[in-house]
Scaffold this active site. Structure first.
Site, PDB file in Angstrom:
ATOM      1  CG  ASN A  51     -11.092 -17.791  15.102  1.00 44.21           C
ATOM      2  OD1 ASN A  51     -12.240 -17.584  15.477  1.00 44.21           O
ATOM      3  ND2 ASN A  51     -10.176 -18.342  15.878  1.00 44.21           N
ATOM      4  CD1 TRP A  52     -14.553 -13.089  11.664  1.00 46.73           C
ATOM      5  CD2 TRP A  52     -16.693 -12.568  12.125  1.00 46.73           C
ATOM      6  NE1 TRP A  52     -15.125 -12.600  10.509  1.00 46.73           N
ATOM      7  CE2 TRP A  52     -16.441 -12.280  10.764  1.00 46.73           C
ATOM      8  CE3 TRP A  52     -17.974 -12.318  12.624  1.00 46.73           C
ATOM      9  CZ2 TRP A  52     -17.413 -11.756   9.915  1.00 46.73           C
ATOM     10  CZ3 TRP A  52     -18.950 -11.809  11.790  1.00 46.73           C
ATOM     11  CH2 TRP A  52     -18.673 -11.528  10.441  1.00 46.73           C
ATOM     12  CE  LYS A  53      -8.461 -15.593  17.557  1.00 50.41           C
ATOM     13  NZ  LYS A  53      -7.146 -15.486  18.165  1.00 50.41           N
ATOM     14  N   GLY A  98      -2.310 -13.170  18.227  1.00 48.46           N
ATOM     15  CA  GLY A  98      -2.732 -11.906  18.820  1.00 48.46           C
ATOM     16  C   GLY A  98      -1.584 -11.083  19.390  1.00 48.46           C
ATOM     17  CG  HIS A 107      -8.388 -21.370  18.436  1.00 51.70           C
ATOM     18  ND1 HIS A 107      -7.803 -20.646  19.454  1.00 51.70           N
ATOM     19  CD2 HIS A 107      -8.068 -20.732  17.279  1.00 51.70           C
ATOM     20  CE1 HIS A 107      -7.160 -19.605  18.915  1.00 51.70           C
ATOM     21  NE2 HIS A 107      -7.315 -19.639  17.611  1.00 51.70           N
ATOM     22  CD  GLU A 140      -7.818 -17.403  21.126  1.00 54.31           C
ATOM     23  OE1 GLU A 140      -8.982 -17.384  20.682  1.00 54.31           O
ATOM     24  OE2 GLU A 140      -6.896 -16.706  20.638  1.00 54.31           O
ATOM     25  CB  SER A 185       0.559 -12.029  14.121  1.00 58.54           C
ATOM     26  OG  SER A 185       0.302 -11.946  15.508  1.00 58.54           O
ATOM     27  CD  GLU A 245      -4.572 -20.461  14.737  1.00 56.63           C
ATOM     28  OE1 GLU A 245      -4.889 -19.585  13.936  1.00 56.63           O
ATOM     29  OE2 GLU A 245      -5.156 -20.637  15.830  1.00 56.63           O
ATOM     30  N   GLY A 247      -7.040 -14.157  12.673  1.00 60.30           N
ATOM     31  CA  GLY A 247      -7.828 -13.640  13.788  1.00 60.30           C
ATOM     32  C   GLY A 247      -8.119 -12.161  13.602  1.00 60.30           C
ATOM     33  N   GLY A 248      -7.357 -11.329  14.296  1.00 56.43           N
ATOM     34  CA  GLY A 248      -7.588  -9.880  14.325  1.00 56.43           C
ATOM     35  C   GLY A 248      -7.830  -9.236  12.966  1.00 56.43           C
TER      36      GLY A 248
HETATM   37  P1  13P Z   1      -4.432 -13.424  15.221  1.00 52.68           P
HETATM   38  O1  13P Z   1      -4.457 -13.414  13.716  1.00 52.68           O
HETATM   39  O2  13P Z   1      -5.223 -12.324  15.835  1.00 52.68           O
HETATM   40  O3  13P Z   1      -3.035 -13.546  15.739  1.00 52.68           O
HETATM   41  O4  13P Z   1      -5.192 -14.768  15.660  1.00 52.68           O
HETATM   42  C1  13P Z   1      -4.810 -15.977  15.105  1.00 52.68           C
HETATM   43  C2  13P Z   1      -5.811 -17.017  15.474  1.00 52.68           C
HETATM   44  O5  13P Z   1      -5.876 -17.447  16.611  1.00 52.68           O
HETATM   45  C3  13P Z   1      -6.721 -17.494  14.444  1.00 52.68           C
HETATM   46  O6  13P Z   1      -7.417 -18.617  14.866  1.00 52.68           O
END
Ligand code: 13P
Length: 248
Positions: A9-11, A172, A94, A96, A212, A166, A233-234
């Site tokens: 997930n590149w956000k 994050g 998600h 967020e 994470s 999640e 994510g990251g």
């Molecule tokens: P991180 O892997 O950066 O913690 O993000 C997780 C996430 O929200 C994937 O959708």
């Protein structure tokens, strides 16, 4: 046996040029048929990413979509638009989006139905806050989120859905849920899916863990009985993503 699915997930990261460069960095390293690999990217990156990944086994996903067919929804993107481009997956609900953009259980349900109508595979997200975990209501909360997101969806369609668990406190933060914590909730999700659709269907549905995930913890997490891969994510923005895909 469920096939593992590892999605990035590149956000809100990567301009179109940067997106192309990241695809070129990663594509040979993650081009496998052993696990399903998906790059979920910002809308403006969809074209360059689809182009860059042509001829590979890597699927492309969006990070959101609207629940309406079309119409006066300034700034929104429809399922039809995504489908026509060649997008196969879409992340829905998600945390967020729930926190910053007013996504509700109801809108997630509407979007999930619409995505299925267009033959897009929804990656439906759920997860608790730290306060909810500390109050011991994680399981109840996640069960409710799943019931709401999948309300009115029949077993045939449910089978296609990917669930992403999640925990918000792990996103994050570098603070991963332990494999036991993640497994406990993923098992509870499979339990609620069993109650809704029966065991045969629930056993086919894939449940990812997200929060994470990195090259170091992926193997242990993905080895758990009810964890069928990760939503990353990251670490999906770096070469490390290849090590997560090749977690074995
Ligand atoms: P991180 O892997 O950066 O913690 O993000 C997780 C996430 O929200 C994937 O959708």
């Amino acid at each position: 046996m469920r096939k593992k699915i590892v999605a990035g997930n590149w956000k809100m990261n990567q301009t179109p040029q940067e997106a192309k460069a990241l695809c070129n960095l990663l594509k040979d390293k993650v081009n496998t048929t052993e696990v399903d690999v998906v790059f979920c990217v910002p809308f403006v990156d969809l074209y360059p990413v689809l182009e860059a990944l042509q001829g590979t086994n890597i699927a492309v996903g969006a990070e959101n979509m609207h629940f309406a067919e079309s119409g006066a929804y300034t700034g929104e993107i429809s399922g039809a638009m995504l489908k026509e481009m060649g997008v196969q997956y879409v992340i829905l609900g998600h945390s967020e989006r729930r926190e910053y953009f007013g996504e509700t259980n109801e809108s997630v349900n509407q979007k999930t139905k619409k995505a299925l109508e267009y033959g897009l595979i929804p990656i439906v997200c759920c997860g608790e806050t730290l306060a909810q975990r500390e109050a011991n209501i994680t399981i109840e909360w996640v069960r409710m989120q799943i019931k709401c997101a999948l309300a009115g969806i029949d077993a045939e369609d449910a089978k296609k859905i990917v669930i992403a668990y999640e925990p918000i406190w792990a996103i994050g933060t570098g603070k991963t849920a332990t494999s036991a914590q993640a497994q406990e909730v993923c098992a509870a999700i499979r339990q609620v899916l069993t109650e809704m659709y029966g065991q045969a269907v629930a056993e086919q549905m894939r449940i990812q863990y997200g929060g994470s995930v990195n090259a170091k913890n992926a193997a242990e997490l993905f080895a758990m009985a009810d964890i069928d891969g990760g939503l990353v994510g990251g670490a999906s923005l770096k070469e490390e993503f290849a090590d997560i895909v090749q977690y074995k």
